[in-house]
Design a protein around this motif. Structure first.
Motif, PDB file in Angstrom:
ATOM      1  N   VAL A   1       0.973  -0.734  -1.634  1.00 30.42           N
ATOM      2  CA  VAL A   1       0.984  -2.158  -1.986  1.00 30.42           C
ATOM      3  C   VAL A   1      -0.178  -2.877  -1.292  1.00 30.42           C
ATOM      4  CG1 VAL A   1       2.304  -4.310  -1.814  1.00 30.42           C
ATOM      5  CG2 VAL A   1       3.457  -2.177  -2.457  1.00 30.42           C
ATOM      6  N   TRP A   2      -0.416  -2.552  -0.023  1.00 28.65           N
ATOM      7  CA  TRP A   2      -1.544  -3.154   0.702  1.00 28.65           C
ATOM      8  C   TRP A   2      -2.866  -2.826  -0.003  1.00 28.65           C
ATOM      9  CZ3 TRP A   2      -5.308  -0.143   3.223  1.00 28.65           C
ATOM     10  CH2 TRP A   2      -6.281  -0.892   3.881  1.00 28.65           C
ATOM     11  N   ARG A   3      -3.037  -1.569  -0.399  1.00 27.63           N
ATOM     12  CA  ARG A   3      -4.280  -1.180  -1.095  1.00 27.63           C
ATOM     13  C   ARG A   3      -4.466  -1.966  -2.388  1.00 27.63           C
ATOM     14  NH1 ARG A   3      -3.460   5.065   0.242  1.00 27.63           N
ATOM     15  NH2 ARG A   3      -4.659   5.109   2.178  1.00 27.63           N
ATOM     16  N   ARG A   4      -3.411  -2.160  -3.148  1.00 26.14           N
ATOM     17  CA  ARG A   4      -3.503  -2.923  -4.401  1.00 26.14           C
ATOM     18  C   ARG A   4      -3.876  -4.372  -4.108  1.00 26.14           C
ATOM     19  NH1 ARG A   4      -4.273   1.007  -5.052  1.00 26.14           N
ATOM     20  NH2 ARG A   4      -3.404   2.675  -6.254  1.00 26.14           N
ATOM     21  N   ALA A   5      -3.318  -4.937  -3.063  1.00 27.58           N
ATOM     22  CA  ALA A   5      -3.655  -6.316  -2.694  1.00 27.58           C
ATOM     23  C   ALA A   5      -5.128  -6.414  -2.305  1.00 27.58           C
ATOM     24  CB  ALA A   5      -2.764  -6.779  -1.545  1.00 27.58           C
ATOM     25  N   VAL A   6      -5.625  -5.451  -1.562  1.00 31.13           N
ATOM     26  CA  VAL A   6      -7.037  -5.436  -1.181  1.00 31.13           C
ATOM     27  C   VAL A   6      -7.920  -5.311  -2.421  1.00 31.13           C
ATOM     28  CG1 VAL A   6      -8.815  -4.115   0.043  1.00 31.13           C
ATOM     29  CG2 VAL A   6      -6.611  -4.563   1.149  1.00 31.13           C
ATOM     30  N   GLU A   7      -7.533  -4.434  -3.343  1.00 25.36           N
ATOM     31  CA  GLU A   7      -8.307  -4.228  -4.576  1.00 25.36           C
ATOM     32  C   GLU A   7      -8.379  -5.496  -5.432  1.00 25.36           C
ATOM     33  OE1 GLU A   7      -6.597  -0.850  -6.550  1.00 25.36           O
ATOM     34  OE2 GLU A   7      -7.359   0.540  -5.028  1.00 25.36           O
ATOM     35  N   ALA A   8      -7.401  -6.368  -5.300  1.00 23.67           N
ATOM     36  CA  ALA A   8      -7.413  -7.613  -6.070  1.00 23.67           C
ATOM     37  C   ALA A   8      -8.570  -8.513  -5.635  1.00 23.67           C
ATOM     38  CB  ALA A   8      -6.089  -8.351  -5.916  1.00 23.67           C
TER      39      ALA A   8
ATOM     40  N   VAL B   1      -3.231  -9.510   5.057  1.00 27.12           N
ATOM     41  CA  VAL B   1      -2.548  -9.222   6.313  1.00 27.12           C
ATOM     42  C   VAL B   1      -1.099  -8.930   5.967  1.00 27.12           C
ATOM     43  CG1 VAL B   1      -1.888 -10.111   8.582  1.00 27.12           C
ATOM     44  CG2 VAL B   1      -4.069 -10.793   7.565  1.00 27.12           C
ATOM     45  N   VAL B   2      -0.577  -7.826   6.479  1.00 28.68           N
ATOM     46  CA  VAL B   2       0.818  -7.470   6.229  1.00 28.68           C
ATOM     47  C   VAL B   2       1.670  -8.036   7.357  1.00 28.68           C
ATOM     48  CG1 VAL B   2       2.461  -5.564   6.014  1.00 28.68           C
ATOM     49  CG2 VAL B   2       0.187  -5.389   4.971  1.00 28.68           C
ATOM     50  N   ALA B   3       2.588  -8.920   7.028  1.00 30.60           N
ATOM     51  CA  ALA B   3       3.526  -9.489   7.991  1.00 30.60           C
ATOM     52  C   ALA B   3       4.747  -8.584   8.043  1.00 30.60           C
ATOM     53  CB  ALA B   3       3.921 -10.901   7.569  1.00 30.60           C
ATOM     54  N   CYS B   4       5.083  -8.102   9.229  1.00 27.53           N
ATOM     55  CA  CYS B   4       6.202  -7.164   9.329  1.00 27.53           C
ATOM     56  C   CYS B   4       6.917  -7.305  10.666  1.00 27.53           C
ATOM     57  CB  CYS B   4       5.700  -5.739   9.141  1.00 27.53           C
ATOM     58  SG  CYS B   4       4.397  -5.257  10.290  1.00 27.53           S
ATOM     59  N   ALA B   5       8.141  -6.804  10.711  1.00 27.86           N
ATOM     60  CA  ALA B   5       8.924  -6.836  11.940  1.00 27.86           C
ATOM     61  C   ALA B   5       9.122  -5.433  12.501  1.00 27.86           C
ATOM     62  CB  ALA B   5      10.289  -7.478  11.674  1.00 27.86           C
ATOM     63  N   ASP B   6       8.600  -4.447  11.827  1.00 25.83           N
ATOM     64  CA  ASP B   6       8.796  -3.049  12.192  1.00 25.83           C
ATOM     65  C   ASP B   6       7.470  -2.449  12.643  1.00 25.83           C
ATOM     66  OD1 ASP B   6       9.152  -0.246  12.155  1.00 25.83           O
ATOM     67  OD2 ASP B   6      10.725  -0.418  10.653  1.00 25.83           O
ATOM     68  N   ILE B   7       7.421  -1.942  13.859  1.00 27.65           N
ATOM     69  CA  ILE B   7       6.189  -1.378  14.408  1.00 27.65           C
ATOM     70  C   ILE B   7       5.683  -0.212  13.565  1.00 27.65           C
ATOM     71  CG2 ILE B   7       7.345   0.180  16.035  1.00 27.65           C
ATOM     72  CD1 ILE B   7       4.086  -1.775  16.671  1.00 27.65           C
ATOM     73  N   GLU B   8       6.582   0.537  12.941  1.00 32.22           N
ATOM     74  CA  GLU B   8       6.158   1.669  12.114  1.00 32.22           C
ATOM     75  C   GLU B   8       5.371   1.201  10.889  1.00 32.22           C
ATOM     76  OE1 GLU B   8       9.887   3.598  11.508  1.00 32.22           O
ATOM     77  OE2 GLU B   8       9.741   4.710  13.399  1.00 32.22           O
ATOM     78  N   ILE B   9       5.760   0.061  10.328  1.00 32.42           N
ATOM     79  CA  ILE B   9       5.015  -0.506   9.201  1.00 32.42           C
ATOM     80  C   ILE B   9       3.645  -0.960   9.675  1.00 32.42           C
ATOM     81  CG2 ILE B   9       4.909  -2.434   7.571  1.00 32.42           C
ATOM     82  CD1 ILE B   9       7.980  -2.187   7.327  1.00 32.42           C
TER      83      ILE B   9
ATOM     84  N   GLN C   1       1.922   0.119  12.197  1.00 33.20           N
ATOM     85  CA  GLN C   1       1.113   1.291  12.502  1.00 33.20           C
ATOM     86  C   GLN C   1       0.596   1.967  11.233  1.00 33.20           C
ATOM     87  OE1 GLN C   1       3.919   3.406  14.972  1.00 33.20           O
ATOM     88  NE2 GLN C   1       3.099   2.494  16.860  1.00 33.20           N
ATOM     89  N   ALA C   2       1.417   2.050  10.199  1.00 33.18           N
ATOM     90  CA  ALA C   2       0.990   2.664   8.941  1.00 33.18           C
ATOM     91  C   ALA C   2      -0.158   1.884   8.325  1.00 33.18           C
ATOM     92  CB  ALA C   2       2.167   2.754   7.966  1.00 33.18           C
ATOM     93  N   ILE C   3      -0.057   0.568   8.330  1.00 30.96           N
ATOM     94  CA  ILE C   3      -1.119  -0.279   7.781  1.00 30.96           C
ATOM     95  C   ILE C   3      -2.388  -0.139   8.609  1.00 30.96           C
ATOM     96  CG2 ILE C   3      -1.826  -2.679   7.409  1.00 30.96           C
ATOM     97  CD1 ILE C   3       0.053  -1.554   5.246  1.00 30.96           C
ATOM     98  N   GLU C   4      -2.255  -0.177   9.906  1.00 27.21           N
ATOM     99  CA  GLU C   4      -3.427  -0.082  10.777  1.00 27.21           C
ATOM    100  C   GLU C   4      -4.093   1.292  10.673  1.00 27.21           C
ATOM    101  OE1 GLU C   4      -1.732  -1.423  14.468  1.00 27.21           O
ATOM    102  OE2 GLU C   4      -1.800  -3.518  13.810  1.00 27.21           O
TER     103      GLU C   4
ATOM    104  N   ARG D   1      -4.797  -4.682   8.414  1.00 28.35           N
ATOM    105  CA  ARG D   1      -4.368  -5.565   9.499  1.00 28.35           C
ATOM    106  C   ARG D   1      -2.901  -5.922   9.293  1.00 28.35           C
ATOM    107  NH1 ARG D   1      -6.700 -11.585  10.908  1.00 28.35           N
ATOM    108  NH2 ARG D   1      -5.412 -11.917  12.745  1.00 28.35           N
ATOM    109  N   ALA D   2      -2.129  -5.779  10.363  1.00 33.65           N
ATOM    110  CA  ALA D   2      -0.710  -6.120  10.318  1.00 33.65           C
ATOM    111  C   ALA D   2      -0.412  -7.133  11.408  1.00 33.65           C
ATOM    112  CB  ALA D   2       0.145  -4.879  10.516  1.00 33.65           C
ATOM    113  N   MET D   3       0.558  -7.978  11.148  1.00 30.63           N
ATOM    114  CA  MET D   3       0.982  -8.970  12.130  1.00 30.63           C
ATOM    115  C   MET D   3       2.487  -8.836  12.323  1.00 30.63           C
ATOM    116  SD  MET D   3       0.447 -13.015  12.299  1.00 30.63           S
ATOM    117  CE  MET D   3      -1.195 -12.691  12.876  1.00 30.63           C
ATOM    118  N   MET D   4       2.865  -8.606  13.564  1.00 32.96           N
ATOM    119  CA  MET D   4       4.285  -8.505  13.883  1.00 32.96           C
ATOM    120  C   MET D   4       4.907  -9.895  13.866  1.00 32.96           C
ATOM    121  SD  MET D   4       4.930  -5.317  14.261  1.00 32.96           S
ATOM    122  CE  MET D   4       6.563  -5.440  14.967  1.00 32.96           C
ATOM    123  N   THR D   5       6.103  -9.967  13.296  1.00 35.60           N
ATOM    124  CA  THR D   5       6.842 -11.226  13.221  1.00 35.60           C
ATOM    125  C   THR D   5       8.266 -11.002  13.739  1.00 35.60           C
ATOM    126  OG1 THR D   5       7.466 -10.762  10.931  1.00 35.60           O
ATOM    127  CG2 THR D   5       5.491 -12.109  11.274  1.00 35.60           C
TER     128      THR D   5
END
Length: 64
Positions: free
Chosen positions: A5-12, A18-26, A28-31, A36-40
């Protein structure tokens, strides 16, 4: 899945992604994929709250 999903958003190519997430595993996967991911706060009841927090951190001078 989130990296896909992140790749598709970038391709747009409509702006920074920036992926907003509450899970460190998410985050880390994006990074690992080069993004770029932002913990919330994990207590947010819905994704809209998570997005609001991330945007507020990214652009603190933006009016609400």
């Amino acid at each position: 899945m989130i990296v896909h999903v992140w790749r598709r958003a970038v391709e747009a190519a409509i702006g920074p992604v920036v992926v907003a997430c509450a899970d460190i595993e998410i985050a880390q996967a994006i990074e690992r994929a080069g993004g770029r991911a932002m913990m919330t706060d994990p207590a947010h009841p819905v994704g809209t709250d998570r997005i609001y927090e991330a945007v507020s951190k990214l652009d603190p001078d933006r009016p609400p």
